[in-house]
Motif scaffolding. Structure first.
Motif, PDB file in Angstrom:
ATOM      1  N   MET A  79       0.950  -1.184  -0.379  1.00 14.88           N
ATOM      2  CA  MET A  79       0.109  -0.152   0.137  1.00 14.88           C
ATOM      3  C   MET A  79       0.902   1.254   0.086  1.00 14.88           C
ATOM      4  N   ILE A  80       2.142   1.016   0.531  1.00 13.47           N
ATOM      5  CA  ILE A  80       2.838   2.032   0.703  1.00 13.47           C
ATOM      6  C   ILE A  80       3.274   2.878  -0.703  1.00 13.47           C
TER       7      ILE A  80
ATOM      8  N   ARG B 259       1.654   2.155  -3.488  1.00 10.20           N
ATOM      9  CA  ARG B 259       0.470   2.541  -4.260  1.00 10.20           C
ATOM     10  C   ARG B 259      -0.097   4.032  -3.880  1.00 10.20           C
ATOM     11  N   ILE B 260       0.077   4.129  -2.463  1.00  4.08           N
ATOM     12  CA  ILE B 260      -0.250   5.539  -2.060  1.00  4.08           C
ATOM     13  C   ILE B 260       0.750   6.553  -2.599  1.00  4.08           C
TER      14      ILE B 260
ATOM     15  N   TYR C 149       5.851   4.458   8.752  1.00  2.32           N
ATOM     16  CA  TYR C 149       4.951   4.084   7.596  1.00  2.32           C
ATOM     17  C   TYR C 149       4.799   5.461   6.673  1.00  2.32           C
TER      18      TYR C 149
END
Lengths: 233, 376
Positions: B1-2, B4-5, B297
């Motif tokens: 997700m990292i 992707r974000i 994160y």
């Protein structure tokens, strides 16, 4: 979580903000407990301190005095990194402005909450979709926030708050931007979750119509709790 | 997700992404071209030294670089021949001269006079004509890239060097001079004439050790046995010449400073645009913090944005750089971009972008997660 277990306990919580040289008290010694399976509404006029109390209960804001225990753990004096762990372990948040990631799809927005907790891959996708289905968005997985209505966005936010199955849900004016029917539907979802899954739900609201869904209404004025129960409306 | 974000954040504002990538591409191209010029010039200063078969170079005392030296008297050559361990020694001429074009006009050239029979000091890439033809009177070899500059078209064309006849009998390829004066290879005998040197004088004596003798040992032996000369191994003389032209003259520093400027300007552009992207997405970062995201994160999202910008920007930048290298090749400029430098530039680009991202990390570190309840 067994009904009756105290998940949140605030003791003598006070908060004072400093505006230049002026100190403005927002909370003045609040005592409050919230049990598992309970839906509690925080109501009061604007500026009464209810959102400040919600922030402190959620370990997002530190109190100037007093303490908050989450699932029995006193959080007073914990550094931000530890408070973040507490938030991650126990809380789901629903914000007034939804606070969705505009660049991510509905499913990805929900998946972020799982990713933060180390749940990845197909399992995360499946759980995210289940959460969206649970709030009635089973045909909106791939839609971005800009393509969703206000009610749908709030449902995505609820799915995100619930997907990791937190003990406590904190919601700030979750129906403020919604029409009456959609607002009732959103609150009904939260109520259902509290009852069936034994979670605590604390909602800040101005909307008296949703009081019927609450176990307790807590009225705050001038930074103090001035009454509790349905009769305070 | 990292990731992707990070990618979605970057792609969210295409104009800003274009500015970010432009900054990276600008930095990559500027550093590559200036660095390539530095490498090209450095190699050019010593290309004759490094491509001849001579392992030892002997010059008159006080020589500072390949191109400018005092003549060696003939008896030094004979003294060198008498040093034990010398396998072969040849006189070698390096002198600036004046080239008169056939159609009028003049150019400064650098005469390289060598013994075509020995192999020491010969042009290493001959594409037309032959090295042996240089034994003929007035015969010279010029490089293809300098034909237009010298006003000749190819083999057989005639010109004058210091008012003496010259005829092109061979063409070389890629033998660039660091100075603006093209190298003109010719025989030692012709070189004496063009350079107006006295009989048997030379600029250098090139030496090849006898079998079993190391270059270092022979260098020491010649230095001990022949007075008033400087003796170098090939590598030593190459380094000395490179250092003289690139640092003593300031030419190299100018190139390195220009390359550094590319790094700074590119870094500033990337820092500004990444910062603006971060500020645009502060509410989301605040939401992440409120949800309990650890600092690492969020930091990784920003680093991922920076690395993504670096990867794409480097890709475009290095492609443009190699295109410019190709253009320069045809134009006679000496830009060299070896694979090792391209790899180094890749890591430099990543470091530049990540460092630029640190400004954004400072910003998100200071986010108050309570902003999520203030409608921020």
């Amino acid at each position: 979580m067994a009904a009756g277990t105290i998940l949140l306990a605030a003791r003598g919580v006070a908060k004072t903000f400093r505006l230049g040289k002026v100190e403005v008290p927002a909370l003045r010694g609040v005592d409050l407990t919230v049990e598992a399976g309970e839906v509690a509404l925080l109501m009061g006029p604007s500026g009464s301190g209810k959102t400040t109390l919600l922030s402190i209960l959620g370990c997002i804001l530190s109190p100037s005095a007093g303490s908050v225990a989450v699932a029995g753990r006193d959080t007073a004096g914990l550094p931000e990194a530890e408070l973040a762990k507490v938030r991650l372990a126990h809380f789901g948040f629903i914000f007034q402005g939804y606070n969705l990631f505009p660049t991510l799809t509905a499913e990805e927005n929900v998946r972020v909450a799982l990713d933060l907790r180390g749940v990845k891959g197909a399992d995360a996708v499946e759980r995210s979709r289940e959460a969206l289905c649970a709030v009635g968005l089973d045909d909106k997985f791939r839609m971005r926030p800009r393509d969703l209505s206000g009610g749908q966005k709030q449902r995505v936010a609820i799915a995100r708050a619930l997907v990791a199955e937190p003990d406590i849900l904190l919601a700030d004016e979750p129906t403020a931007a919604l029409d009456s029917e959609t607002g009732k539907a959103v609150i009904a979802i939260l109520r259902e979750l509290a009852v069936t899954h034994g979670r605590s739900v604390v909602i800040v609201t101005h909307d008296p119509r949703i009081a019927a869904y609450a176990d307790r209404v807590i009225r705050i004025e001038d930074g103090r709790i001035v009454g509790q129960g349905q009769e305070v409306l | 997700m990292i990731i992707r974000i990070a990618l979605r954040n970057l792609l969210h504002d295409r104009v800003r992404l274009a500015v970010t990538l432009t900054g990276v591409v600008f930095a990559v191209v500027l550093i590559a071209v200036q660095g390539g010029l530095f490498v090209g010039f450095t190699r050019a200063t010593s290309c004759v030294i490094e491509n001849t078969e001579a392992e030892i170079w002997v010059a008159s005392r006080g020589v500072r670089n390949f191109d400018v030296t005092h003549p060696l008297p003939d008896h030094k050559f004979h003294q060198i021949l008498g040093v034990p361990g010398v396998g072969r020694a040849e006189r070698f001429i390096v002198r600036f001269a004046n080239w008169k074009k056939p159609a009028g006009g003049q150019e400064s050239v650098e005469i390289i006079g060598f013994d075509p029979g020995s192999g020491l000091g010969r042009p290493w890439i001959v594409t037309a004509g032959s090295e042996a033809a240089l034994l003929l009177p007035d015969a010279v070899a010029v490089d293809e890239i300098y034909l237009a500059k010298l006003g000749v078209k190819g083999l057989g064309d005639r010109a004058e060097i210091n008012d003496r006849r010259a005829r092109v009998v061979a063409l070389t390829r890629g033998i660039r001079s660091f100075t603006t004066s093209p190298y003109i290879f010719t025989s030692y005998e012709n070189g004496l004439k063009y350079a107006s040197l006295g009989r048997s004088q030379s600029a250098y004596v090139l030496v090849r050790p006898a079998p079993g003798v190391t270059a270092q040992a022979l260098r020491d032996a010649i230095a001990a046995g022949v007075p008033d000369v400087d003796v170098f191994t090939r590598e030593e003389f190459a380094r000395k010449t490179q250092h003289y032209w690139m640092f003593t003259t300031g030419a190299g520093m100018a190139l390195l400073i220009a390359a550094s400027l590319g790094l700074v300007v590119g870094g500033v552009v990337v820092a500004q645009t990444l910062y603006a992207t971060t500020v645009d997405h502060l509410p989301e970062f605040g939401t992440l913090r409120a949800m309990g995201a650890p600092g690492g994160y969020i930091h990784r999202i920003i680093v991922a944005q920076a690395v993504a910008a670096a990867l794409v920007g480097y890709g475009f930048g290095i492609a443009v750089s190699y295109f410019l290298v190709g253009l320069a090749e045809r134009g006679g400029a000496s830009i060299v971009l070896p694979p090792g430098m391209a790899v180094g530039l890749f890591f430099l680009t990543v470091v530049m972008c990540v460092t630029a991202g640190l400004v954004s990390i400072r910003k998100v570190t200071s986010i108050d997660p309570a902003m999520v309840f203030r409608g921020a």
